[in-house]
Write a protein that holds these residues in place. Structure first.
Motif, mmCIF file in Angstrom:
data_model
loop_
_atom_site.group_PDB
_atom_site.id
_atom_site.type_symbol
_atom_site.label_atom_id
_atom_site.label_comp_id
_atom_site.label_asym_id
_atom_site.label_seq_id
_atom_site.Cartn_x
_atom_site.Cartn_y
_atom_site.Cartn_z
ATOM 1 N N GLU A 148 -17.187 46.777 -92.678
ATOM 2 C CA GLU A 148 -16.245 45.686 -92.432
ATOM 3 C C GLU A 148 -16.762 44.668 -91.416
ATOM 4 N N GLY A 149 -17.938 44.933 -90.837
ATOM 5 C CA GLY A 149 -18.525 43.984 -89.902
ATOM 6 C C GLY A 149 -18.141 44.185 -88.450
ATOM 7 N N GLU A 150 -17.337 45.182 -88.164
ATOM 8 C CA GLU A 150 -16.987 45.448 -86.767
ATOM 9 C C GLU A 150 -18.200 45.959 -85.993
ATOM 10 N N LEU A 151 -18.989 46.802 -86.652
ATOM 11 C CA LEU A 151 -20.213 47.330 -86.061
ATOM 12 C C LEU A 151 -21.420 46.784 -86.817
ATOM 13 N N GLU A 152 -22.525 46.649 -86.102
ATOM 14 C CA GLU A 152 -23.739 46.097 -86.689
ATOM 15 C C GLU A 152 -24.380 47.094 -87.655
ATOM 16 N N PRO A 153 -25.042 46.587 -88.707
ATOM 17 C CA PRO A 153 -25.829 47.477 -89.562
ATOM 18 C C PRO A 153 -26.869 48.214 -88.720
ATOM 19 N N GLY A 154 -27.091 49.454 -89.004
ATOM 20 C CA GLY A 154 -28.037 50.234 -88.223
ATOM 21 C C GLY A 154 -27.417 50.958 -87.052
ATOM 22 N N THR A 155 -26.124 50.757 -86.827
ATOM 23 C CA THR A 155 -25.440 51.489 -85.763
ATOM 24 C C THR A 155 -25.532 52.988 -86.046
ATOM 25 N N ASP A 156 -25.842 53.753 -85.037
ATOM 26 C CA ASP A 156 -26.006 55.206 -85.200
ATOM 27 C C ASP A 156 -24.632 55.875 -85.193
ATOM 28 N N VAL A 157 -23.968 55.782 -86.334
ATOM 29 C CA VAL A 157 -22.597 56.289 -86.403
ATOM 30 C C VAL A 157 -22.534 57.803 -86.230
ATOM 31 N N ALA A 158 -23.554 58.516 -86.673
ATOM 32 C CA ALA A 158 -23.553 59.971 -86.521
ATOM 33 C C ALA A 158 -23.602 60.358 -85.044
ATOM 34 N N ALA A 159 -24.431 59.671 -84.278
ATOM 35 C CA ALA A 159 -24.547 59.967 -82.856
ATOM 36 C C ALA A 159 -23.259 59.620 -82.110
ATOM 37 N N ILE A 160 -22.648 58.502 -82.474
ATOM 38 C CA ILE A 160 -21.407 58.090 -81.810
ATOM 39 C C ILE A 160 -20.284 59.084 -82.123
ATOM 40 N N ALA A 161 -20.194 59.481 -83.390
ATOM 41 C CA ALA A 161 -19.172 60.460 -83.770
ATOM 42 C C ALA A 161 -19.377 61.772 -83.030
ATOM 43 N N ALA A 162 -20.622 62.213 -82.942
ATOM 44 C CA ALA A 162 -20.915 63.465 -82.247
ATOM 45 C C ALA A 162 -20.576 63.359 -80.764
ATOM 46 N N PRO A 202 -29.359 51.367 -81.915
ATOM 47 C CA PRO A 202 -29.632 51.566 -83.342
ATOM 48 C C PRO A 202 -29.896 53.036 -83.646
ATOM 49 N N ALA A 203 -29.768 53.380 -84.902
ATOM 50 C CA ALA A 203 -30.005 54.761 -85.336
ATOM 51 C C ALA A 203 -31.422 55.193 -84.955
ATOM 52 N N GLY A 204 -31.532 56.433 -84.522
ATOM 53 C CA GLY A 204 -32.833 56.968 -84.161
ATOM 54 C C GLY A 204 -33.159 56.813 -82.699
#
Length: 206
Positions: A148-162, A202-204
């Protein structure tokens, strides 16, 4: 006059709720059959005839907790307008439940089957699966925020959720240890304040 041998009628939903509170307070292995029958107001025969076994009763109780006292996470993820608001509502809503003086402290899904003997490993795994599912739902909400554009592409969503799941589980333990609500809310304030720095990684990385 009741028929001879006919089981005594009781309110199944009310009995299940009382079983939920007992498991929540004492844990799966700490809860004895006598604890359950006393809390539920039924005898052991009625318990087994109605719910099948202690384990099946426990599984129903966990599901009831998730729908009722433990529903703050689901409500936040489904109802908040943004991912940031969802995370904040998840933390604040759960903290209020964890520290509610009218119910056992902490989270039933976090605390009630963390230490189980080998023979009850299926119970511990059942609860671990509930926790993994909750983290996965949080991750999906963050993925939606990327779409939806709230977060940038490449945001590490797995890390944030964890990260936020770990904060949530830690708050549950702190509440069980008697940490005051004001202190728990302060921890939530700090966790929410980290949002901007976390979503910029970013992810990683991180």
């Amino acid at each position: 006059m009741a028929e001879k041998g006919r089981p005594r009628a009781f309110d199944r939903a009310a009995a299940l709720r009382r079983a939920m509170v007992t498991f929540w307070e004492l844990g799966y292995e700490g809860t004895k059959l006598t604890d359950l029958t006393a809390a539920m107001g039924i005898n052991s025969a009625s318990l087994y005839n109605t719910f099948g076994s202690k384990e099946r009763l426990y599984r129903e109780a966990v599901a009831l907790y998730d729908r009722t006292a433990g529903s703050a996470t689901n409500r936040a993820l489904r109802g908040a307008p943004t991912a940031r608001a969802a995370v904040e509502a998840m933390l604040r809503g759960n903290v209020d439940t964890f520290a509610d003086p009218e119910t056992p402290s902490g989270c039933m899904i976090v605390l009630s089957a963390t230490n189980c003997s080998h023979q009850n490993r299926k119970v511990a795994e059942h609860l671990a699966e509930w926790r993994r599912t909750s983290v996965a739902e949080l991750e999906k909400r963050l993925e939606r925020a990327v779409e939806e554009g709230e977060l940038e592409p490449g945001t590490d969503v797995a890390a944030i959720a964890a990260f936020y799941a770990t904060i949530l589980h830690g708050l549950s333990i702190e509440a069980r240890d008697g940490v005051p609500l004001e202190r728990l809310r302060s921890t939530v304030d700090h966790a929410v304040a980290l949002w901007d720095s976390l979503v910029r990684q970013p992810a990683g990385r991180g």
